[in-house]
Design a protein around this motif. Structure first.
Motif, short mmCIF file in Angstrom:
data_model
loop_
_atom_site.label_atom_id
_atom_site.label_comp_id
_atom_site.label_asym_id
_atom_site.label_seq_id
_atom_site.Cartn_x
_atom_site.Cartn_y
_atom_site.Cartn_z
N VAL A 15 48.26 35.36 18.37
CA VAL A 15 49.20 36.08 17.21
C VAL A 15 48.00 36.56 15.92
O VAL A 15 48.57 38.02 15.45
CB VAL A 15 50.35 35.24 16.31
CG1 VAL A 15 51.15 36.01 14.77
CG2 VAL A 15 51.09 34.89 17.40
N ILE A 16 47.54 35.94 15.72
CA ILE A 16 46.03 36.97 14.42
C ILE A 16 46.07 38.05 14.86
O ILE A 16 45.96 39.12 14.25
CB ILE A 16 45.42 35.75 13.79
CG1 ILE A 16 46.33 34.77 13.13
CG2 ILE A 16 44.40 36.55 13.09
CD1 ILE A 16 45.38 32.91 12.94
N ILE A 17 45.02 37.94 16.07
CA ILE A 17 44.06 38.42 16.40
C ILE A 17 45.09 39.98 16.90
O ILE A 17 45.04 41.15 16.55
CB ILE A 17 43.50 38.57 17.53
CG1 ILE A 17 42.63 36.89 17.58
CG2 ILE A 17 43.16 39.60 19.16
CD1 ILE A 17 41.71 36.42 18.62
N SER A 18 46.46 39.40 17.55
CA SER A 18 47.13 40.61 17.50
C SER A 18 48.19 41.86 16.64
O SER A 18 47.33 42.53 16.06
CB SER A 18 48.47 40.92 18.28
OG SER A 18 48.12 40.09 19.39
N ALA A 19 47.74 41.09 15.43
CA ALA A 19 48.41 41.50 13.88
C ALA A 19 46.84 42.25 13.66
O ALA A 19 46.87 43.26 12.81
CB ALA A 19 48.57 40.60 12.78
N LEU A 20 45.96 41.63 13.28
CA LEU A 20 44.38 42.28 13.03
C LEU A 20 44.22 43.52 13.82
O LEU A 20 43.93 44.69 13.08
CB LEU A 20 43.39 41.39 12.70
CG LEU A 20 43.34 40.08 12.09
CD1 LEU A 20 41.74 39.28 12.41
CD2 LEU A 20 43.61 40.79 10.54
N LEU A 21 44.84 43.48 15.47
CA LEU A 21 44.26 44.98 16.33
C LEU A 21 44.99 46.06 16.56
O LEU A 21 44.83 46.99 15.12
CB LEU A 21 45.02 44.08 17.56
CG LEU A 21 44.21 46.09 18.27
CD1 LEU A 21 42.95 46.34 18.39
CD2 LEU A 21 44.56 44.76 20.30
N LEU A 22 46.57 45.34 15.54
CA LEU A 22 47.71 46.32 15.31
C LEU A 22 47.19 46.81 13.85
O LEU A 22 47.74 48.25 13.89
CB LEU A 22 49.51 45.60 15.62
CG LEU A 22 50.23 47.15 14.57
CD1 LEU A 22 50.66 47.91 15.73
CD2 LEU A 22 51.16 45.67 14.33
N VAL A 23 46.91 46.09 12.87
CA VAL A 23 46.45 47.08 11.42
C VAL A 23 45.20 48.08 11.49
O VAL A 23 45.22 49.09 11.07
CB VAL A 23 46.19 45.35 10.72
CG1 VAL A 23 45.49 46.21 9.21
CG2 VAL A 23 47.21 45.05 9.99
N ALA A 24 44.39 47.40 12.64
CA ALA A 24 43.47 48.27 12.95
C ALA A 24 43.21 49.68 13.41
O ALA A 24 43.02 50.16 13.40
CB ALA A 24 42.06 47.78 13.66
N LEU A 25 44.05 49.54 14.32
CA LEU A 25 44.93 50.60 15.00
C LEU A 25 45.84 51.85 13.81
O LEU A 25 45.71 52.75 14.40
CB LEU A 25 45.44 49.87 16.32
CG LEU A 25 45.37 50.11 17.65
CD1 LEU A 25 46.26 49.52 18.57
CD2 LEU A 25 44.09 51.39 17.79
N LEU A 26 46.88 50.74 13.45
CA LEU A 26 47.57 51.70 12.42
C LEU A 26 46.04 52.31 11.45
O LEU A 26 46.68 53.79 10.51
CB LEU A 26 48.52 51.38 12.36
CG LEU A 26 49.13 50.80 12.51
CD1 LEU A 26 50.51 49.31 11.87
CD2 LEU A 26 50.08 51.50 12.65
N PHE A 27 44.92 51.98 11.01
CA PHE A 27 44.53 52.56 10.30
C PHE A 27 43.45 53.72 10.61
O PHE A 27 43.80 54.87 10.35
CB PHE A 27 43.26 50.98 9.62
CG PHE A 27 42.24 51.91 8.37
CD1 PHE A 27 43.18 52.25 7.15
CD2 PHE A 27 41.38 51.91 9.02
CE1 PHE A 27 41.47 52.87 5.96
CE2 PHE A 27 40.56 52.47 7.98
CZ PHE A 27 40.27 53.05 6.65
#
Length: 556
Positions: A15-27
């Motif tokens: 969950v944490i890695i997926s959330a970080l990846l999602l934030v990075a993609l959004l950025f």
């Protein structure tokens, strides 16, 4: 998600890695999804109405006691959205309301005399494009020419960039030079000092983060992602004399039927493509944002051409509401107008024109403006209703001259092609086109007179572009008298004389003018200057003394 989180450490890490990846993609990918954010911004009001209606009707659908009532509800939902599509998009009522919002927020100034034009450009837009491509290599292309002010003169500027057909060059090469050619020259030269060596790592044809659109969007903050969008790109000198890339921005305003306005510019400095440049582009983008409120602090952006044509076209079109909110509707249309777009002319209005407002009782600068010649809605009606001048530097003003209200009987742009064609029947008009009917306003024969200047461009039947002309033919059409004056592109100083030679006698007879009104510097050949008697006697004595031989000296 909560139950998945509680299953164990592995699930928590996922969950944490997926959330970080999602934030990075959004950025990092905000330039890719920004059009979706703009869509939400533009149609938020309509979307909210649709979602609210859908929520209420679906709740009724779930509580319906029988299948018949549910079927009626479904038919009602379909009818609602089909009706909204028909009136909003098919009949363009959404654009109608958007244009009305532009009209109500526009700073409109009616003028009662036309400004003069100056620094008339000779070659049309598409000829400049053609001649520029005649001067570049296979793996290169040029950006769209823009008419801007460079060192107090008007120049066509365009960048030479890697071609879109060659992906490797788009990813690795830089923009290496900018074409800068005189707009007032009939023979623009794409060589020597007109090819300015300058390096930009950002370009309109570049790929990925090096693309101008992507780099500028990456520079936006969160709020700007919903309100700003990049538009036209210009190349000009800044206040320090360095060449910069200036990106015009469009700002969307309003909640009910949002409308576009001038949103300032993003200025991109020159520089080469390297690792630090790459990291800056993909993280925070490139460029220095200058809002509308700060434009006056940068002299190189004032009296300049930085306004997006999408904005100026909508502002000019909004004058259809001068007769009231309902005037453009089919049963009114007393003052409704349109922007005439000619099919054979690949460069449509506005035409960037240099106007001189000196001596006029109006608070306007002399410089570059977007000009429109508006006409009535009907296709068969081709009179000139309004001349519209919008400051090209984004100044919040729109100047318009009401030809129709003054009953001047001017012919509009739509009527000009046939007049030019009819005046030269010996031309092969299947391969020639009169294009870009732009204003030419001069103080001739005692008053300001409006002409329309057109360039004849060559175009083969199997060609998709104008082929250009080494020596362009120019035609001036008197908008009031409808006569066509063919002028010499190589001698602009003689244009007024050529106009008077052809139309002077006509104006004199039609307007009851005197010779001194039309030819103030011409001497009447029937009047011989008189001389006084003393002058005649003095001249005679002088001639006699000159004719007498000098006395010879006596011989020694």
């Amino acid at each position: 998600m909560k139950s998945y989180w509680k299953k164990g450490p592995k699930q928590k890490r996922i969950v944490i890695i997926s959330a970080l990846l999602l934030v990075a993609l959004l950025f990092f990918l905000r330039d890719d999804y920004q059009p979706a954010l703009l869509f939400l911004r533009k149609y938020l009001f309509i979307l909210l109405i649709g979602l609210l209606f859908l929520f209420l009707t679906l709740r009724q659908f779930r509580n319906a006691p029988n299948a018949g009532k549910r079927l009626l509800i479904l038919l009602g939902i379909a009818a609602f959205f089909v009706t909204g599509w028909f009136f909003g998009w098919k009949l363009e009522l959404y654009d109608y309301m958007k244009t009305y919002n532009v009209f109500t927020h526009l700073n409109k100034v009616e003028i009662h005399e036309l400004p003069l034009t100056q620094n008339e450009r000779i070659q049309p837009f598409n000829n400049i494009v053609t001649m520029a491509y005649e001067s570049v290599g296979e793996t290169q292309e040029v950006t769209l020419p823009q008419l801007v002010r460079v060192d107090s003169t008007n120049q066509w500027t365009m960048a030479v960039q890697p071609s879109k057909e060659y992906m490797w060059q788009r990813m690795n090469d830089n923009t290496e030079e900018v074409f800068v050619v005189e707009s007032t020259s009939p023979f623009p030269r794409f060589a020597g000092e007109n090819r300015v060596p300058i390096t930009f790592s950002i370009g309109e044809s570049m790929a990925f983060s090096r693309n101008t659109y992507n780099a500028v969007v990456q520079r936006f903050n969160l709020l700007q992602l919903f309100t700003l969008e990049p538009s036209d790109v210009f190349y000009m000198k800044n206040d320090e004399g360095r060449w910069v890339q200036v990106v015009s921005l469009i700002r969307w305003k309003g909640f009910f039927f949002p409308y576009p306005t001038y949103g300032g510019v993003m200025v991109i400095e020159p520089g080469e493509h390297d690792m630090s440049d790459y990291l800056e582009r993909v993280t925070i983008g490139k460029g220095t944002y200058i809002p509308v409120s700060k434009i006056q602090e940068h002299p190189f952006l004032t009296r300049q051409n930085t306004l997006a044509e999408e904005v100026s076209r909508l502002q000019a079109q909004s004058l259809q509401f001068l007769g009231g909110f309902t005037d453009p509707l089919p049963w009114n249309m007393e003052t409704a107008v349109k922007i005439p777009d000619l099919e054979d002319d690949e460069n449509w209005q506005p035409f960037v024109t240099d106007f001189n407002f000196d001596g006029m009782e109006v608070d306007a600068y002399s410089g570059l403006y977007h000009w429109f010649g508006l006409e009535p809605i009907g296709e068969e009606r081709t009179s000139l209703s309004f001349s519209v001048m919008i400051p090209a530097d984004g100044t919040d003003q729109l100047f318009y001259y009401n030809h129709a209200a003054k009953k001047e009987g001017m012919a509009g742009v739509s009527a000009m092609p046939l007049k030019v064609i009819e005046s030269r029947k010996e031309y092969d008009w299947t391969v020639n086109r009169p294009v870009e009917f732009r204003p030419f306003i001069k103080n001739i024969a005692g008053r300001k007179r409006l002409f329309v200047l057109s360039t004849v461009a060559a175009k083969r039947e199997d060609s998709k572009k104008f082929d250009g002309a080494a020596t362009p033919d120019l035609a001036l059409v008197d908008a009031q008298y409808r006569d066509v004056v063919w002028i010499d592109a190589k001698h602009p100083s003689r244009w007024n004389e050529e106009i008077l030679n052809q139309l002077g006698e006509t104006w004199k007879a039609s307007e009851n003018l005197k010779d001194t009104d039309i030819w103030p510097e011409r001497m009447d050949p029937d009047v011989i200057p008189t001389r006084s008697l003393d002058t005649i006697v003095k001249d005679t004595l002088t001639q006699q003394e000159t004719a007498q031989p000098s006395p010879s000296l006596p011989r020694q």
